[in-house]
Design an enzyme around this catalytic site. Structure first.
Site, short mmCIF file in Angstrom:
data_model
loop_
_atom_site.label_atom_id
_atom_site.label_comp_id
_atom_site.label_asym_id
_atom_site.label_seq_id
_atom_site.Cartn_x
_atom_site.Cartn_y
_atom_site.Cartn_z
CB SER A 28 22.19 28.58 23.21
OG SER A 28 21.22 27.76 23.80
CE LYS B 48 20.20 28.79 18.17
NZ LYS B 48 20.39 29.18 19.59
CB SER C 87 19.65 25.86 21.65
OG SER C 87 19.90 27.24 21.53
N1 GLN Z 1 19.97 25.30 27.81
C1 GLN Z 1 19.42 26.54 28.20
C2 GLN Z 1 17.91 26.50 28.08
O1 GLN Z 1 17.43 25.54 27.64
C3 GLN Z 1 19.99 27.66 27.38
C4 GLN Z 1 19.39 27.76 26.05
C5 GLN Z 1 19.86 28.96 25.29
O2 GLN Z 1 20.84 29.61 25.65
N2 GLN Z 1 19.10 29.31 24.29
O3 GLN Z 1 17.23 27.41 28.43
#
Ligand code: GLN
Length: 458
Positions: free
Chosen positions: A165, A66, A141
């Site tokens: 994410s 990532k 994400s």
């Molecule tokens: N969707 C969640 C957020 O926007 C989780 C994102 C993540 O785990 N990085 O904070």
């Protein structure tokens, strides 16, 4: 999807060079947009592999990383314009470990900007499309890390999970993904979004492959003060008659629930299934967003155009410079979160928002402790809906609500794996398997058994 053993057979048949060339070609032609950067240098590693110089648990296995995890000499953008030319001078701890075990890093995967999002639609580099339906999102994400496994653009990948994410894209792409216990995997080299919530974790096509990748990345590291200083060893044990708790407060729409109920029937044949209520979850989503945004507002202050980020030599006044760099470099969602986080931490509102959110966090931890006294493992749908259409979650609040089943896990710091269960409308559905702190081995053992049972009845 290709497992590690499929890949090894392919390399045996066709050679490492041709296999990697084919994989890189597939990434280049792909419509998914799963990668921000392809690591062309990986061909040197292939040569090393052919000469027998690449050794270790992952020798010759393609791994995608990532883009919020630093890779020495390889572009690391975090999905943001502000880091569009950032080439880190060091490897993250997990990347050091991948290299030490002979992995071939094929590239950096696309993600929501600074990991803030559930669909990758906030990425400066464009949305990642779902391999099962190109009009839908791959989840976020870590959307690129989920999609590349499903589309055979990599064999393994790493993501990060602050509030879902890893599990969200695993669920939407039909692959296995794990958020490890907080502290099991070093965060050294993970560009931070919300430090107290996030962990780096693995994606794979099968439970066994995922467990091997976890073995490689988990381990002691002094450079992360929250690291638990322990190794992880996978030792799958098939246990009979476990007590499995279904979390009452975690649900989903009819498609998701019918798939989930079908898998509960499969589990019931061999284990005892009961229901468990976690009353604090009613407040968990709000508490998560307050804590995550507060930490983010502080973390993102470093992008000032001097040490990191865009810069503009023509401006002299500090305030004008700082504002311009940030106005141009950050996208809307990141700006929204910096503003909301700064507000929640400001003198007059700290007690009302941030402190209250921390109190809710304590209640969530208590609920998990209680539930895990009564049950060996907990289960719940990963996402409350099937993969969204691109553009479907137009307003931020609707997007935040999609995380309702994943964020309580990060507040507590317990581990949770998302396993593909029964498809609906030709789209994947995922189920979370949650265990006690550092009980990844129990989760993986159960997941391995269930993966086999699901295959048998599908
Ligand atoms: N969707 C969640 C957020 O926007 C989780 C994102 C993540 O785990 N990085 O904070």
């Amino acid at each position: 999807m290709l497992t590690i053993s499929d890949w090894k057979e392919k390399v045996e048949r066709e050679g490492a060079r041709d296999s990697i060339d084919e994989l890189i070609e597939r990434i280049k032609k792909s419509k998914l947009n799963a990668f921000i950067t392809i690591n062309e240098d990986c061909l040197r590693d292939v040569e090393k592999f052919d000469n027998g110089e690449l050794k270790g648990k992952l020798a010759g296995i393609p791994v995608a990383v990532k883009d919020c995890i630093t890779t020495e000499g390889l572009l690391t953008t975090c999905g943001s314009k502000i880091l569009h030319d950032y080439i880190p001078p060091f490897d993250a701890h997990v990347v050091e470990r991948l290299k030490a075990e002979g992995a071939i890093i094929v590239g950096k995967t696309n993600m929501d900007e600074f990991a803030m999002g559930t669909t990758t639609e906030t990425s400066y580099y464009g949305v990642v499309r779902n391999p099962h339906d190109l009009e839908r999102v791959a989840g976020g994400s870590s959307g690129g890390s989920g999609a590349c496994i499903a589309a055979e653009e990599s064999i393994l990948s790493l993501g990060s999970d602050t509030g879902g994410s890893i599990r969200c894209p695993a669920s939407f792409c039909g692959v296995v993904g794990l958020k490890p216990t907080y502290g099991l995997v070093s965060r050294y080299g993970l560009i931070p979004y919300a430090n107290s919530l996030e962990q780096i974790g693995p994606f794979a096509a099968s439970v066994d492959d995922l467990a091997l990748l976890l073995e490689v990345i988990a381990g002691p590291d002094e450079r992360d003060s929250t690291n638990a200083r322990r190794e992880f060893k996978y030792n799958p044990k098939e246990r009979k008659n476990l007590r499995i708790g279904v979390i009452k407060e975690m649900g989903g729409n009819d498609y998701v629930m019918s798939s989930f109920e079908e898998v509960v029937e499969v589990i019931k044949k061999h284990h005892t299934v009961g229901e468990v209520s976690m009353p604090s979850f009613k407040y968990a989503l709000a508490a998560y967003y307050i804590i995550a945004m507060s930490e983010a507002s502080s973390n993102l202050a470093r992008y000032d155009g001097v040490r990191y980020g865009l810069s503009d030599e023509t401006l002299s006044s500090w305030n004008v410079f700082f504002s311009k760099v940030r106005a141009e470099g950050f996208g809307d969602e990141v700006k929204r979160r910096i503003m909301l986080g700064s507000y929640a931490l400001s003198a007059g509102y700290y007690g009302k928002y941030y402190l209250k959110a921390l109190k809710v966090r304590t209640l969530v931890v208590r609920d998990f402790k209680r539930a895990l006294d009564d049950f060996d493992l907990l289960i719940a749908p990963t996402m409350p809906a099937l993969p969204f259409k691109i553009g479907e979650l137009a307003d931020p609040l609707t997007m935040y609500k999609a995380d309702v089943n994943t964020v309580p896990i990060n507040l507590a710091g317990v581990p949770s794996l998302s396993l593909p269960i029964f498809e609906r409308k030709g789209l994947p559905v995922g189920m979370q398997i949650i265990g006690n702190y550092f009980e990844e081995n129990s989760i993986l053992s159960f997941a391995k058994w269930l993966e086999k049972e699901i295959k048998a009845v599908s």
